[in-house]
Scaffold this active site. Sequence first.
Site, mmCIF file in Angstrom:
data_model
loop_
_atom_site.group_PDB
_atom_site.id
_atom_site.type_symbol
_atom_site.label_atom_id
_atom_site.label_comp_id
_atom_site.label_asym_id
_atom_site.label_seq_id
_atom_site.Cartn_x
_atom_site.Cartn_y
_atom_site.Cartn_z
ATOM 1 C CE LYS A 199 55.198 9.584 18.394
ATOM 2 N NZ LYS A 199 56.314 9.753 17.244
ATOM 3 C CE LYS A 229 54.086 17.704 16.776
ATOM 4 N NZ LYS A 229 55.111 17.292 16.133
ATOM 5 C CE LYS A 240 51.966 13.023 9.740
ATOM 6 N NZ LYS A 240 53.075 11.988 9.207
HETATM 7 P P1 AMP Z 1 56.158 14.396 11.114
HETATM 8 O O1 AMP Z 1 54.746 14.591 10.637
HETATM 9 O O2 AMP Z 1 56.317 14.209 12.533
HETATM 10 O O3 AMP Z 1 56.948 13.191 10.525
HETATM 11 O O4 AMP Z 1 57.111 15.617 10.822
HETATM 12 C C1 AMP Z 1 57.408 16.052 9.554
HETATM 13 C C2 AMP Z 1 58.066 17.541 9.344
HETATM 14 O O5 AMP Z 1 56.978 18.531 9.817
HETATM 15 C C3 AMP Z 1 59.139 17.945 10.746
HETATM 16 O O6 AMP Z 1 59.954 18.753 10.033
HETATM 17 C C4 AMP Z 1 58.336 18.328 11.806
HETATM 18 O O7 AMP Z 1 58.929 19.273 12.445
HETATM 19 C C5 AMP Z 1 57.325 19.046 10.903
HETATM 20 N N1 AMP Z 1 55.913 19.421 11.660
HETATM 21 C C6 AMP Z 1 54.986 18.408 12.177
HETATM 22 N N2 AMP Z 1 54.173 19.023 12.776
HETATM 23 C C7 AMP Z 1 54.293 20.433 12.706
HETATM 24 C C8 AMP Z 1 53.615 21.493 13.101
HETATM 25 N N3 AMP Z 1 52.354 21.335 13.804
HETATM 26 N N4 AMP Z 1 54.005 22.523 12.873
HETATM 27 C C9 AMP Z 1 55.202 22.915 12.310
HETATM 28 N N5 AMP Z 1 55.909 21.669 11.732
HETATM 29 C C10 AMP Z 1 55.423 20.490 11.903
#
Ligand code: AMP
Length: 325
Positions: A112, A194, A197
């Site tokens: 970040k 990965k 969004k």
């Molecule tokens: P975030 O969108 O970063 O707030 O992530 C929310 C949850 O989704 C967390 O538990 C992340 O580890 C999981 N997560 C986010 N992106 C991925 C991805 N591409 N694959 C698997 N888990 C994900």
Amino acid sequence: MKKRIFSGIQPTGSIHIGNYLGAIKNWVQLQNEYDSIFCIVDLHALTNPQAVLKMQEKILDLATIYLSAGLNPKKCILFVQSQVPEHTELTWLLNTITPIGELERMTQFKEKAQQFKQSINMGLFDYPVLMAADILLYQTDVVPVGQDQKQHVELARMIARKFNHQFGETFNLPEALIYKNSAKIMSLSDPSKKMSKSMSQGCLFMTDSPDIIKDKIRSAVTDSGSEIKYDPKKPAIANLLAIYSAFSELSSNQIEQKYKNKGYADFKKDLAEIVIKGLEPFQEKKKALDKKPDFVKKILVNGAKKARKIARKNIFEAKKKMGLV
Ligand code: AMP
Ligand code: TRP
């Protein structure tokens, strides 16, 4: 006594199948076995300057997504982080025992900091301590997250251990729970990154229409060769297999057998169908719940009340141990 789990997602826009397979889908199972608390971490979202826009809408949308995916307020506590002020209070207490060097090591912070070079805010640096406070405030045993959050859970464990050592036994030591197959869903357009969004290109959203799902899967990049076979050197097909497996409950092996004499086109066509079918109940429920915002808000208010009861007791303990009360 049941073990307790805690997890959360930031209300920063649409939820993709990485979030679903890596997090929410597993929570729906876990709520049956664990004393479960799921949070909408709006304070974490504030570390991204753009996230401030339409925050209330995004919070309500994420709550609706939680419920539509199958989280049941009779089985778990659902709430918004900022409605329980003890999270920020505990963050400060934990800040005073967290070494700066540990925070500088955090991969997410380093990434970040690169991304927002000119404006790295203090919140971004302190993000993992707020997350540790989320976890420790509820005496959490298990934290189900995607692979990317493992380092943060380990830091929370280190902070808990340090607190206990310095002030006496207070916090449970939490452990991350990571599901191997879906721990990291990769971008459909670039399987070295990965799914996230911020890269809408290769990102399959939970609310994408069947046509868009078909389109995105049809145009997903593939590796050289034409075999449907798991191979760590072929990240694109490995990722599509992981998605197929998560939505169909078939193992990679079973899927390989099924497509032994077939090519990518057949495989992708079926994969699109499976994803569309898999998301259909969710999408229907979401459409219905979108029309009942007051119902959803009430669940969050009730959830915050229940969460706060637990939080109050534990923050009091922590303050007492530190000599503040
Ligand atoms: P975030 O969108 O970063 O707030 O992530 C929310 C949850 O989704 C967390 O538990 C992340 O580890 C999981 N997560 C986010 N992106 C991925 C991805 N591409 N694959 C698997 N888990 C994900
Ligand atoms: N940092 C997590 C993420 O980006 C979200 C989060 C905040 C979280 N607090 C948490 C996850 C506590 C698990 C437990 O995905």
